[in-house]
Design a protein around this motif. Structure first.
Motif, mmCIF file in Angstrom:
data_model
loop_
_atom_site.group_PDB
_atom_site.id
_atom_site.type_symbol
_atom_site.label_atom_id
_atom_site.label_comp_id
_atom_site.label_asym_id
_atom_site.label_seq_id
_atom_site.Cartn_x
_atom_site.Cartn_y
_atom_site.Cartn_z
ATOM 1 N N THR A 138 0.853 -1.186 0.000
ATOM 2 C CA THR A 138 0.000 0.000 0.000
ATOM 3 C C THR A 138 0.888 1.234 0.000
ATOM 4 O O THR A 138 1.737 1.381 0.873
ATOM 5 C CB THR A 138 -0.918 0.021 1.239
ATOM 6 O OG1 THR A 138 -1.780 -1.125 1.203
ATOM 7 C CG2 THR A 138 -1.760 1.284 1.262
ATOM 8 N N VAL A 198 1.209 4.937 0.677
ATOM 9 C CA VAL A 198 0.513 5.945 1.475
ATOM 10 C C VAL A 198 1.044 7.332 1.113
ATOM 11 O O VAL A 198 2.252 7.590 1.194
ATOM 12 C CB VAL A 198 0.700 5.680 2.980
ATOM 13 C CG1 VAL A 198 -0.001 6.762 3.798
ATOM 14 C CG2 VAL A 198 0.174 4.296 3.353
ATOM 15 N N ASN A 205 -0.712 10.348 2.290
ATOM 16 C CA ASN A 205 -0.968 11.108 3.522
ATOM 17 C C ASN A 205 -1.992 10.320 4.335
ATOM 18 O O ASN A 205 -2.325 9.183 3.967
ATOM 19 C CB ASN A 205 -1.464 12.530 3.195
ATOM 20 C CG ASN A 205 -2.644 12.529 2.227
ATOM 21 O OD1 ASN A 205 -3.658 11.877 2.485
ATOM 22 N ND2 ASN A 205 -2.510 13.245 1.113
ATOM 23 N N HIS A 206 -2.486 10.890 5.417
ATOM 24 C CA HIS A 206 -3.365 10.122 6.307
ATOM 25 C C HIS A 206 -4.727 9.820 5.678
ATOM 26 O O HIS A 206 -5.483 8.992 6.193
ATOM 27 C CB HIS A 206 -3.544 10.848 7.642
ATOM 28 C CG HIS A 206 -4.338 12.114 7.547
ATOM 29 N ND1 HIS A 206 -3.809 13.300 7.076
ATOM 30 C CD2 HIS A 206 -5.641 12.387 7.863
ATOM 31 C CE1 HIS A 206 -4.737 14.242 7.104
ATOM 32 N NE2 HIS A 206 -5.852 13.729 7.580
ATOM 33 N N ARG A 207 -5.042 10.454 4.539
ATOM 34 C CA ARG A 207 -6.334 10.217 3.886
ATOM 35 C C ARG A 207 -6.215 9.514 2.540
ATOM 36 O O ARG A 207 -7.203 8.959 2.065
ATOM 37 C CB ARG A 207 -7.067 11.539 3.677
ATOM 38 C CG ARG A 207 -7.543 12.221 4.954
ATOM 39 C CD ARG A 207 -8.251 13.525 4.653
ATOM 40 N NE ARG A 207 -7.372 14.472 3.959
ATOM 41 C CZ ARG A 207 -7.756 15.672 3.524
ATOM 42 N NH1 ARG A 207 -9.003 16.064 3.690
ATOM 43 N NH2 ARG A 207 -6.892 16.471 2.932
ATOM 44 N N GLU A 208 -5.021 9.560 1.944
ATOM 45 C CA GLU A 208 -4.881 9.052 0.581
ATOM 46 C C GLU A 208 -3.838 7.943 0.509
ATOM 47 O O GLU A 208 -2.715 8.093 1.002
ATOM 48 C CB GLU A 208 -4.470 10.183 -0.376
ATOM 49 C CG GLU A 208 -5.513 11.282 -0.516
ATOM 50 C CD GLU A 208 -5.023 12.389 -1.424
ATOM 51 O OE1 GLU A 208 -5.721 12.719 -2.405
ATOM 52 O OE2 GLU A 208 -3.923 12.930 -1.152
ATOM 53 N N SER A 209 -4.231 6.851 -0.120
ATOM 54 C CA SER A 209 -3.316 5.732 -0.341
ATOM 55 C C SER A 209 -3.827 4.918 -1.529
ATOM 56 O O SER A 209 -4.977 5.067 -1.960
ATOM 57 C CB SER A 209 -3.223 4.837 0.908
ATOM 58 O OG SER A 209 -4.476 4.238 1.189
ATOM 59 N N HIS A 239 -0.122 9.409 -7.345
ATOM 60 C CA HIS A 239 -0.860 10.392 -6.556
ATOM 61 C C HIS A 239 -1.669 11.309 -7.467
ATOM 62 O O HIS A 239 -2.833 11.628 -7.185
ATOM 63 C CB HIS A 239 0.107 11.206 -5.705
ATOM 64 C CG HIS A 239 -0.558 11.961 -4.599
ATOM 65 N ND1 HIS A 239 0.071 12.950 -3.878
ATOM 66 C CD2 HIS A 239 -1.832 11.894 -4.094
ATOM 67 C CE1 HIS A 239 -0.761 13.440 -2.986
ATOM 68 N NE2 HIS A 239 -1.921 12.823 -3.095
#
Length: 220
Positions: free
Chosen positions: A178, A180, A182-186, A211
């Motif tokens: 996975t 990653v 940021n904390h919202r997008e992966s 991204h």
């Protein structure tokens, strides 16, 4: 001993000025780094527009920090036509085939083969048996294990085995990582990669491209 790595392009190119997708460009450029200096990477059976795009990219190089690279060439000819031109017999070309009975081993780099052939694009999910089009031509085959790899990873693994003399079991792999952002997008990558100890070894620029693609998918 350096080898030649041949990718028989099996995508249907659109006849446009820039027909190769960005992610393919990134993978293809990464193959030069994986193959290393002294080796040759050849892309066969590409359209006229793709040949021009790739030749231009190869002339530019891979940019700062890429390290020593293999020579790379794009050919509109098929691999069989190129073999005839270069005088390479069928038995000296190893097809990397997921359905082959024999696993690639370091001994396969001891003079048995001169070229290692890949049916691109390998990175389909779920996998499509594109290699079958080459299998029927009678090439001797080897497999790289049961898990689907990206094309550049498959080339890198082949080089590590036949040139660096490591078995597949000695190569650190990372499956289905996975990525990653940021904390919202992966994003989940459904392939096997070589691991650098911290994550998957991917082409320079690939994470940024993924991204961007992820952000585009949310644009309405």
């Amino acid at each position: 001993m350096p080898f030649s790595y041949v990718i028989e392009h099996m995508e249907e190119d659109e006849e446009t000025p820039k027909s190769i997708p960005k992610w393919v460009e990134l993978e293809y450029m990464h193959m030069r780094t994986f193959a290393g200096p002294g080796s040759t990477v050849r892309f066969t059976h590409v359209s006229s527009s793709s040949s021009s795009t790739l030749s231009s990219l190869f002339a530019q190089g891979a940019g700062a920090g890429a390290g020593p690279q293999a020579e790379a060439y794009a050919h509109q000819k098929s691999v069989l036509q190129l073999m005839e031109e270069k005088g390479v017999p069928l038995e000296k070309v190893c097809l990397l085939d997921p359905r082959a009975e024999t696993e690639l081993s370091p001994e396969d780099g001891d003079g048995r083969f001169e070229w290692f052939l890949f049916g691109g694009i390998l990175g389909d999910d779920p996998p499509r048996d594109r290699t079958g089009e080459l299998r029927v031509l009678g090439f001797p085959g080897r497999h790289l294990g049961p898990v689907q790899m990206t094309t550049d990873t498959a080339l890198g693994v082949t080089k590590i085995v036949v040139q660096d003399k490591k078995t597949l079991s000695e190569i650190p792999f990372l499956d289905n990582p996975t990525i990653v952002f940021n904390h919202r997008e992966s994003v989940d990558m459904p392939f096997r990669y070589i691991s650098d100890g911290e994550g998957p070894i991917m082409p320079p620029g690939m994470r940024e491209h993924l991204h961007e693609d992820l952000n585009k998918s949310f644009e309405f």
